[in-house]
Design an enzyme around this catalytic site. Structure first.
Site, PDB file in Angstrom:
ATOM      1  N   ASP A  37     -10.028  -4.767  42.968  1.00 28.70           N
ATOM      2  CA  ASP A  37      -9.648  -4.648  41.536  1.00 28.70           C
ATOM      3  C   ASP A  37     -10.114  -3.720  40.836  1.00 28.70           C
ATOM      4  OD1 ASP A  37     -12.045  -5.702  42.129  1.00 28.70           O
ATOM      5  OD2 ASP A  37     -12.860  -7.201  40.711  1.00 28.70           O
TER       6      ASP A  37
ATOM      7  N   HIS B  62     -16.527  -4.333  40.349  1.00 27.44           N
ATOM      8  CA  HIS B  62     -17.370  -5.208  39.924  1.00 27.44           C
ATOM      9  C   HIS B  62     -18.413  -5.309  40.899  1.00 27.44           C
ATOM     10  CE1 HIS B  62     -14.440  -7.261  37.802  1.00 27.44           C
ATOM     11  NE2 HIS B  62     -15.007  -6.552  37.087  1.00 27.44           N
TER      12      HIS B  62
ATOM     13  N   HIS C 185     -20.978 -13.154  42.948  1.00 28.39           N
ATOM     14  CA  HIS C 185     -21.636 -12.463  41.876  1.00 28.39           C
ATOM     15  C   HIS C 185     -22.115 -14.271  41.730  1.00 28.39           C
ATOM     16  CE1 HIS C 185     -19.018  -9.306  39.781  1.00 28.39           C
ATOM     17  NE2 HIS C 185     -18.350 -10.375  40.326  1.00 28.39           N
TER      18      HIS C 185
HETATM   19 ZN   LIG Z   1     -14.601  -7.790  41.392  1.00 30.16          ZN
END
Ligand SMILES: [Zn+2]
Length: 310
Positions: A248, A169, A130
């Protein structure tokens, strides 16, 4: 030829506070499971070195590198935690952890290119995908995988590398850094909508973004990977593959709502390995990103490593 396993005790000294899911116990869970399962003995375990500032500057703006270093040095000196965004907190151990995490990825890249090992896994934190060119966010400070990919291209002279991101993500930071760099092909799959809510519209032609709705399970995800990634990866003929290995998307992980299990991580890693074997002399550097259910994380890393070690 063996699989290198890079980690460092400093990566456990970055602490974002009680109850934060991105916690030091993640790396302990991985180590414990690798010992208990007997896998550790087959790995070439190496200490992650400190990254060179010049490598950070190949992926991040020089202003950001200087500014983050300054903030982290101050936090290390005065011991007062400082939030860089609502999810991302610097503690006294953060400076050395971020330098070791990126350093692991670069050292792994060199070891693989130099033929010391067949491939490598970096069991490091904080994660990186990120972190954008100029901003820390979402538990991430420096973008370990982007730093390593640029090292392979800018320092080691490779011409084409692939980045594969299977974290739940979207790897917005890696996309921010790499979009438009035609030496890089990035293939990702991620839950959407979910933090950071980006990725539905790719930022460049070199981005293969596959957003999937919550509650998608392994068979559907395998079919999407097969249909969207494999032909383009094959045609791109990467000379090396970097993996943002987040676990995740596991069905037991509470930070996302996807339904992968260990066998799916085995399958994805086999797919990556097949492309690497065909075009890249087997060269893979995989870096830990997310994965917050400690048992699922440790078992999934083991599944990933078993394929890399095979
Ligand atoms: Zn993640």
């Amino acid at each position: 030829m063996t699989t290198a396993f890079y980690t460092h005790p400093d990566c456990r000294r970055h602490d974002m506070g009680r109850g934060h899911p991105e916690c030091p116990a993640r790396l302990e869970a991985i180590d414990d499971h690798l010992i208990a399962s007997g896998l550790q003995g087959g790995l070439d375990c190496r200490d992650a070195p400190i990254v060179a500032s010049s490598d950070l500057g190949n992926a991040h703006s020089s202003g950001y590198v200087a500014e983050l270093r300054d903030v982290l040095e101050r936090v290390a000196a005065d011991g007062q935690p400082r939030a860089l965004d609502p999810d991302t907190v610097a503690s006294s151990g953060t400076l050395n952890a971020v330098l070791r995490a990126a350093g692991a990825a670069v050292a792994a890249t060199d070891a693989v290119i130099d033929g010391e090992v067949a491939n490598a896994f970096c069991s490091v934190r904080p994660p990186g995908h990120h972190a954008t060119r100029g901003q820390a966010m979402g538990f991430c400070f420096f973008n370990n995988v982007a730093v390593a990919a640029r090292h392979a291209l800018d320092v080691r002279g490779l011409e084409r590398v692939a980045i594969i991101d299977f974290d739940v993500h979207h790897g917005n930071g890696t996309e921010d850094i790499c979009a438009g760099d035609e030496r890089i092909l990035m293939a990702s799959i991620f839950q959407h909508p979910l933090y950071p809510y980006s990725g539905a519209v790719p930022l460049g032609d070199n981005m293969i973004n596959v957003p999937v709705p919550p509650y998608t399970r392994g068979p559907a995800i395998r079919a999407l990977i097969e249909a969207n990634w494999m032909e383009r990866l094959d045609a791109f003929r990467p000379q090396m593959i970097f993996v943002s290995a987040g676990f995740d998307a596991h069905r037991d992980d509470d930070l996302g709502q996807l339904g992968l299990v260990e066998a799916d991580y085995t399958w994805i890693t086999e797919k990556i390995k097949a492309i690497a074997d065909k075009h890249a002399g087997g060269r893979i550097v995989s870096c830990l990103e997310g994965g917050y259910n400690l048992g699922a994380l440790a078992r999934s890393v083991a599944a990933h490593l078993r394929v890399l070690m095979a």
